[in-house]
Design an enzyme around this catalytic site. Structure first.
Site, PDB file in Angstrom:
ATOM      1  N   LYS A 146     -17.578  -1.075   5.553  1.00 46.34           N
ATOM      2  CA  LYS A 146     -17.997  -2.034   4.540  1.00 46.34           C
ATOM      3  C   LYS A 146     -19.508  -2.039   4.340  1.00 46.34           C
ATOM      4  O   LYS A 146     -20.004  -2.188   3.215  1.00 46.34           O
ATOM      5  CB  LYS A 146     -17.493  -3.429   4.911  1.00 46.34           C
ATOM      6  CG  LYS A 146     -17.617  -4.434   3.780  1.00 46.34           C
ATOM      7  CD  LYS A 146     -16.910  -5.726   4.095  1.00 46.34           C
ATOM      8  CE  LYS A 146     -16.993  -6.717   2.935  1.00 46.34           C
ATOM      9  NZ  LYS A 146     -16.273  -7.978   3.224  1.00 46.34           N
ATOM     10  N   PHE A 186     -11.442  -7.375  13.512  1.00 44.35           N
ATOM     11  CA  PHE A 186     -10.341  -7.809  12.658  1.00 44.35           C
ATOM     12  C   PHE A 186     -10.004  -6.716  11.638  1.00 44.35           C
ATOM     13  O   PHE A 186     -10.878  -6.205  10.949  1.00 44.35           O
ATOM     14  CB  PHE A 186     -10.714  -9.104  11.943  1.00 44.35           C
ATOM     15  CG  PHE A 186      -9.669  -9.591  10.987  1.00 44.35           C
ATOM     16  CD1 PHE A 186      -8.441 -10.063  11.449  1.00 44.35           C
ATOM     17  CD2 PHE A 186      -9.900  -9.572   9.623  1.00 44.35           C
ATOM     18  CE1 PHE A 186      -7.467 -10.507  10.559  1.00 44.35           C
ATOM     19  CE2 PHE A 186      -8.928 -10.005   8.726  1.00 44.35           C
ATOM     20  CZ  PHE A 186      -7.706 -10.475   9.199  1.00 44.35           C
ATOM     21  N   GLN A 187      -8.732  -6.388  11.551  1.00 52.11           N
ATOM     22  CA  GLN A 187      -8.203  -5.351  10.636  1.00 52.11           C
ATOM     23  C   GLN A 187      -8.922  -4.008  10.820  1.00 52.11           C
ATOM     24  O   GLN A 187      -9.204  -3.304   9.858  1.00 52.11           O
ATOM     25  CB  GLN A 187      -8.263  -5.820   9.177  1.00 52.11           C
ATOM     26  CG  GLN A 187      -7.265  -6.944   8.888  1.00 52.11           C
ATOM     27  CD  GLN A 187      -7.076  -7.225   7.412  1.00 52.11           C
ATOM     28  OE1 GLN A 187      -7.957  -6.978   6.583  1.00 52.11           O
ATOM     29  NE2 GLN A 187      -5.908  -7.758   7.073  1.00 52.11           N
ATOM     30  N   GLU A 213       0.817  -1.222   0.000  1.00 53.58           N
ATOM     31  CA  GLU A 213       0.000   0.000   0.000  1.00 53.58           C
ATOM     32  C   GLU A 213       0.846   1.265   0.000  1.00 53.58           C
ATOM     33  O   GLU A 213       0.439   2.277  -0.584  1.00 53.58           O
ATOM     34  CB  GLU A 213      -0.940   0.014   1.212  1.00 53.58           C
ATOM     35  CG  GLU A 213      -2.049  -1.015   1.158  1.00 53.58           C
ATOM     36  CD  GLU A 213      -1.658  -2.353   1.755  1.00 53.58           C
ATOM     37  OE1 GLU A 213      -2.505  -3.264   1.771  1.00 53.58           O
ATOM     38  OE2 GLU A 213      -0.492  -2.486   2.204  1.00 53.58           O
ATOM     39  N   MET A 226      24.251   9.963   2.982  1.00 56.55           N
ATOM     40  CA  MET A 226      24.024  11.271   3.587  1.00 56.55           C
ATOM     41  C   MET A 226      24.255  11.224   5.097  1.00 56.55           C
ATOM     42  O   MET A 226      24.844  12.140   5.684  1.00 56.55           O
ATOM     43  CB  MET A 226      22.608  11.763   3.282  1.00 56.55           C
ATOM     44  CG  MET A 226      22.349  13.186   3.755  1.00 56.55           C
ATOM     45  SD  MET A 226      23.370  14.423   2.914  1.00 56.55           S
ATOM     46  CE  MET A 226      22.342  14.781   1.496  1.00 56.55           C
TER      47      MET A 226
END
Length: 597
Positions: free
Chosen positions: A170, A120-121, A58, A489
């Site tokens: 959802k 969940f999630q 993602e 760097m």
């Protein structure tokens, strides 16, 4: 329509050409609606109306959407699932907020009845993203879904652009709704403020005050930031410079806002800006700041920035930026393009023409005497030489994306940028791993343009899974990895300020064969360059290859980024290294600030 179908139809109505995202349970209704929309709306060439590009993760999707937005000027769109899918978007969202990039991120969420139950999630995205985005919506009333998604686009692109997150449970995605085809949320306060800013105009008195100060100046300078590009004001800036002859220096985000090959261009200023740009800022007596915020990479010590400037003028779309860091003697809050056009027209109509021949000669001498340079006799491959070789062939016309680190600064210093939106980099956040996915997004915006990712061995590791995305979608992307076997760097700072103690930066991760990794991901052209005498021919072959190409260059591990303005130092104390002429001989000193890079 279902809520999911409503979301997809609004995306289509907003002209979305491509989306980026990764599937998951809480976003499946939207993904299915995208699939069905594309099946029902085939393009004449057989392609999908709104392709949904699936990356390795993602974060890659977020940076692809940002790269698309930065290159095209359109709103980038990412669609991800709930929980870890959404939290993986936090960094791209914050990165886009910091650099004023317009995004709309659609996140799936657990059902409204389950919110707050540690389902969940589940993740509290409205709380997490609220501190990172321009705005966040949690849609719990399905009747507001259509207006909310449409409003998200308005918010993302209006005023000072930024990312807007829409968190959609959802069950809302599955709710049956009537599609209206129009309408947005009221947001009366925001719209009132926006209208006031967008309708703001410069009065005759405003113009007269500005030009009175300008005509008294002998060494005026324009300091142009990313706002020039976001406002599509490059042409207006060009016309203003043609009319009044002010030299222009740009921030990291402003590169391309003014043709860097122009005689009046001073290129990059700031911590790793060109020596001649920084010295010009030291010498100027008038500063016109355009879409620039005097950030710490430019004005690390505000009272030492432009110390001889008797007058500072500032134009910005964001009222909070006016005088935030440096007090200004004149300002205007409003659209930059219209403000520059109004000033130019008023100045021409009243016959103002600053006499700047001496200043132009001084600037030209600064550019000659303090030009960028490096060890051209070294037996080791110098990164600057690699970038110069690419630049000679691309002539400032390629779209250049970068990761973050030394390679980022070298690319900013040694490439020409002749037009806006050809330079894609993570400026304010400095996010390693940005370069490759952002380049992919830019290549989706412009399939026929040359897009090059200039990356580092440490930075590309962060999102190296997206190499497979390049070949999966057949993108002709060119990737250069400048490999100095470590965090260059960080090591440079440790050499200068921490007595060479390479804590965690002298890379223990050095077993990866990048060429074989690229080949494993489907790159037919993948090579390693480790000989100076093969540099020119290899670069030519690399750029000429018809398809995705990957080039790893083993560079001098001790190559540094110079000039460099250290913490607490002014431009007059700039370290220019061994090969760029300095007006003084500054000494490095122990860092006193934790805000290093």
């Amino acid at each position: 329509m279902s809520g999911a179908e409503v979301i997809v139809q609004v995306l289509a109505d907003e002209g979305v050409g491509v989306m980026f995202g990764y599937s998951g349970g809480a976003i499946l209704p939207v993904y299915d609606a995208v699939f069905r929309y594309n099946a029902e709306h085939p393009r004449a060439d057989g392609g999908e109306a709104m392709p949904l590009v699936v990356p390795a993760n993602e974060q890659g999707a977020g940076f692809m959407a940002a790269g698309y937005a930065r290159a095209s000027g359109k709103v980038g769109v990412a669609i991800v699932t709930s929980g870890p899918g959404a939290t993986n978007m936090v960094t791209p969202v914050r990165d886009s907020m910091a650099d004023s990039v317009p995004l709309v991120v659609i996140c799936g969420q657990v059902g409204t009845a389950a919110i707050g139950s540690d389902a969940f999630q589940e993740a509290p995205i409205s709380n997490i993203m609220g501190a990172c985005a321009k705005h966040v919506f949690l849609v719990t009333d399905a009747a507001q879904l259509e207006a909310t998604v449409r409003t998200a686009f308005t918010l993302a692109r209006s005023g000072r652009p930024g990312p807007v997150v829409v968190d959609v449970p959802k069950d809302v995605q599955n709710t049956a709704l009537s599609f209206r085809g129009a309408g947005e949320l009221a947001l009366s306060g925001y719209r009132t403020r926006l209208r006031a800013v967008e309708q703001a105009t410069l009065s005759d008195a405003d113009c007269a005050t500005f030009f009175h100060a300008l005509m008294q100046a002998r060494r005026p300078l324009i300091y142009a930031g990313g706002g020039v590009i976001a406002a599509e004001a490059s042409a207006a800036l060009r016309a203003f410079v043609d009319a009044f002859g002010l030299p222009v220096t740009t921030t990291l985000m402003g590169l391309g806002g003014f043709d860097s090959t122009d005689p009046l261009a001073l290129h990059l200023l700031g911590m790793h800006g060109t020596a001649y740009a920084n010295y010009a800022v030291e010498d100027c007596d008038f500063v016109l700041a355009l879409g620039a915020r005097f950030d710490d990479r430019v004005a690390g010590v505000p009272h030492k920035f432009a110390p001889r400037a008797k007058f500072i003028a500032q134009i910005d779309i964001d009222p909070s930026e006016i005088g935030k860091v440096k007090p200004v003697g004149w300002h205007h809050i409003g659209p930059l393009q219209r403000a520059l056009e109004r000033l130019a027209a008023w100045g021409r109509a009243h016959g103002f023409k600053p006499q700047l021949a001496e200043w132009h000669a001084h600037v030209a001498e600064l550019k000659r005497a303090h030009a960028m340079n490096y060890d051209r006799e070294s037996a080791l491959i110098q990164p600057y030489a690699v970038l110069e070789a690419i630049n000679r062939r691309t002539r400032g016309r390629a779209i250049i994306s970068t990761g973050v680190g030394q390679h980022q600064m070298w690319a900013a210093q040694y490439f020409d940028f002749r037009a806006p939106r050809h330079w894609l980099t993570s400026g304010s956040m400095g996010t390693m791993g940005f370069g490759l996915p952002a380049a992919i997004g830019a290549q989706f915006a412009y399939r026929d343009k040359l897009v090059i990712d200039i990356d580092g061995d440490a930075s590309i590791r962060m999102n190296i899974g997206e190499l497979e995305t390049v070949t999966t979608y057949g993108l002709p992307l060119k990737i250069v990895v400048l490999n100095n076997v470590g965090d260059g760097m960080v090591r440079q700072w440790q050499k200068l300020y921490f007595k060479g103690r390479f804590a965690a930066s002298d890379k223990s991760l050095h077993k990866k064969d990048f060429v074989r990794a690229a080949q494993a991901d489907g790159f037919e052209w993948a090579r390693r360059l480790d000989r100076v005498d093969e540099l020119e021919t290899t670069i030519a072959d690399f750029l000429a290859f018809d398809g995705p190409a990957f080039l790893e260059v083993m560079i001098d591990p001790d190559a540094g980024v110079y000039p460099m303005v250290g913490p607490g130092a002014s431009y007059a104390q700039m370290i220019t290294g061994d090969f760029i002429a300095s007006r003084a001989a500054p000494a490095a000193h122990e860092a006193t600030t934790p805000h290093m890079f």
